[in-house]
Write a protein that holds these residues in place. Structure first.
Motif, PDB file in Angstrom:
ATOM      1  N   ASN A 106       0.886  -1.165   0.000  1.00  0.00           N
ATOM      2  CA  ASN A 106       0.000   0.000   0.000  1.00  0.00           C
ATOM      3  C   ASN A 106       0.929   1.221   0.000  1.00  0.00           C
ATOM      4  N   THR A 108       2.125   4.873  -0.043  1.00  0.00           N
ATOM      5  CA  THR A 108       1.548   6.180   0.284  1.00  0.00           C
ATOM      6  C   THR A 108       2.417   7.320  -0.230  1.00  0.00           C
ATOM      7  N   PRO A 117      -1.217  -5.231   3.388  1.00  0.00           N
ATOM      8  CA  PRO A 117      -2.436  -5.557   2.652  1.00  0.00           C
ATOM      9  C   PRO A 117      -2.857  -4.367   1.779  1.00  0.00           C
ATOM     10  N   ILE A 118      -3.583  -4.633   0.715  1.00  0.00           N
ATOM     11  CA  ILE A 118      -4.087  -3.533  -0.114  1.00  0.00           C
ATOM     12  C   ILE A 118      -5.615  -3.583  -0.163  1.00  0.00           C
ATOM     13  N   ASP A 119      -6.162  -2.579  -0.796  1.00  0.00           N
ATOM     14  CA  ASP A 119      -7.622  -2.424  -0.872  1.00  0.00           C
ATOM     15  C   ASP A 119      -8.356  -3.592  -1.513  1.00  0.00           C
TER      16      ASP A 119
HETATM   17  C1  LIG Z   1      -3.352   2.266   2.789  1.00  0.00           C
HETATM   18  O1  LIG Z   1      -2.805   3.461   3.348  1.00  0.00           O
HETATM   19  C2  LIG Z   1      -3.723   4.490   3.532  1.00  0.00           C
HETATM   20  C3  LIG Z   1      -2.979   5.710   4.022  1.00  0.00           C
HETATM   21  O2  LIG Z   1      -2.122   5.408   5.094  1.00  0.00           O
HETATM   22  C4  LIG Z   1      -4.824   4.035   4.500  1.00  0.00           C
HETATM   23  O3  LIG Z   1      -5.778   5.088   4.647  1.00  0.00           O
HETATM   24  C5  LIG Z   1      -5.513   2.793   3.945  1.00  0.00           C
HETATM   25  O4  LIG Z   1      -6.456   2.316   4.850  1.00  0.00           O
HETATM   26  C6  LIG Z   1      -4.476   1.724   3.668  1.00  0.00           C
HETATM   27  N1  LIG Z   1      -5.119   0.585   3.034  1.00  0.00           N
HETATM   28  C7  LIG Z   1      -5.098  -0.648   3.538  1.00  0.00           C
HETATM   29  C8  LIG Z   1      -5.818  -1.699   2.777  1.00  0.00           C
HETATM   30  O5  LIG Z   1      -4.515  -0.907   4.586  1.00  0.00           O
END
Ligand SMILES: *[C@@H]1O[C@H](CO)[C@@H](O)[C@H](O)[C@H]1NC(C)=O
Ligand SMILES: *[C@@H]1O[C@H](CO)[C@@H](O)[C@H](O)[C@H]1NC(C)=O
Length: 388
Positions: A106, A108, A117-119
């Protein structure tokens, strides 16, 4: 002005030769097959995918050569912006123990990254490396509305402390993003692609003008002049080449200034300063033409010295800056080689003509001095050396 325009046509058509299609020739391991593919416009990479619209599953392969052996490659979907920050990334790299892996990140910003983990749900994530390229395979569960995605891709040269180290900041690295239509396969690049186009135009205009037309114009003046018959043709050819070179060059210079103003954060100060110096000196040359004293005016001698020194400075600075530009734009080695060949041929022609001219001058001189010996020659024995 047939020859410079001919040259222009030849060069433009060379530049127009399209890049080879990368994606049709790639065969994947484990009989992986993809319904669509797109050669990405930067970093010699491609994306291959099958999108199952019913269950929004994206099955993909991303292929790219890492920036150096031991480097990494990355492909990402950015659901929130078109750029790197916020990228839901898949990155392939070698871990500290030397094994190849692919992980999700992820991302930033430019801060050091770590696997996270990612979205999106990701499975069957795998990396491969062979023949100088790396491949990332993955399946991703997208959201219902995602048929056109923002994709971002990147390559890097090294892995530090077990994680990918930041990539280079060449134009290619900064332009590697765009949208991808998963349904019809159309990929388009965002604003940065037009910047790349402008950079290419800037490069072509300047290489043709300062780098080719002006040196040809100098050759015209210097080597046609000693042949009395070519007078005043050499003068018009010289002025024609230099003037068209100057006009194209100023257009190229203006695109450069425009690029410089738009390039926030990255400035190429030496390239810019040399460019401004070239423009100033060349403009001075144009105006000095109107101040040129008559052939037998006592100041003509000094004017000639001025004209030649400024003229040669423009040529030398122009060629130096073209190579600086190659370094910045970092196009395919082919372009650099093509320019080196053109400028070497011009250099070789100049050397050859220089030798021929001196032979002619020395012959004339010996003919005249033997006449002088006869007592019939007057003061002619003093042959004027070349003047340009
Ligand atoms: C990825 O990083 C962003 C910013 O720190 C955060 O808001 C988001 O929840 C993160 N995504 C995951 C899937 O952890
Ligand atoms: C989506 O459908 C394809 C077949 O059309 C299937 O192979 C795949 O496993 C499905 N994915 C999910 C997440 O259900």
């Amino acid at each position: 002005m047939a020859s410079p325009s001919l040259l222009l046509v030849v060069l433009v058509s060379i530049f127009a030769v399209s890049e080879a299609q990368v994606c049709s020739s790639v065969a994947f391991s484990k009989n992986r097959l993809y319904a669509a593919c797109s050669a990405l416009p930067h970093l010699s990479s491609s994306i291959h995918w099958t999108f199952d619209r019913a269950n929004t599953t994206l099955s993909l392969a991303f292929v790219a050569p890492p920036a150096a052996s031991g480097g990494w490659i990355a492909w990402a979907i950015n659901p929130t912006s078109t750029r790197m920050a916020g990228s839901q990334s898949l990155i392939a790299y070698r871990q500290s123990d030397g094994s190849l892996t692919a992980k999700t990140f992820n991302v930033t910003g430019y801060a050091p990254i770590k696997p996270s983990p990612i979205d999106f749900e990701v499975w069957d994530l795998e990396a491969e490396e062979s023949g100088g390229v790396m491949r990332i395979f993955a399946k991703m569960k997208l959201r219902k509305d995602m048929t056109v995605i923002n994709q971002v891709w990147q390559v890097g040269a090294s892995v530090t402390n077990g994680v990918p180290y930041k990539h280079a900041f060449q134009p290619e690295n900064l332009a590697s993003m765009g949208s991808l239509n998963l349904i019809n396969g159309i990929s388009s690049s965002t604003g940065s692609d037009s910047t790349l186009k402008k950079r290419n135009i800037h490069g072509v205009l300047n290489a043709i003008s300062w780098g080719i037309l002006l040196p040809i114009g100098v050759i015209m003046a210097r080597y046609l002049k000693p042949f009395g018959a070519a007078d005043p043709a050499w003068f018009y050819l010289h002025v024609g080449f230099q003037l068209s070179g100057y006009i194209i060059g100023v257009a190229g210079w203006a695109t450069g200034l425009n690029l410089g103003n738009k390039s926030k954060g990255v400035t190429y100060s030496i390239h810019r300063s040399i460019g401004i110096a070239i423009f100033s000196l060349a403009t001075l040359q144009i105006f000095a033409l109107f101040l040129r004293p008559n052939k037998d005016h006592k100041y003509r001698f000094y004017w000639n010295i001025y004209h030649h020194s400024v003229g040669y400075s423009v040529i030398v600075l122009g060629i130096i800056n073209i190579f600086k530009g190659f370094h910045i734009l970092n196009p395919h080695q082919w372009w650099k080689n093509a320019y080196i060949i053109v400028i070497s041929v011009l250099g070789a022609i100049a050397v050859l003509l220089e030798i021929i001219t001196w032979i002619i001058v020395l012959r004339r001189k010996s003919v005249k001095s033997s006449k002088l010996y006869d007592g019939s020659g007057g003061r002619q024995g003093v042959q004027q050396p070349l003047h340009v």
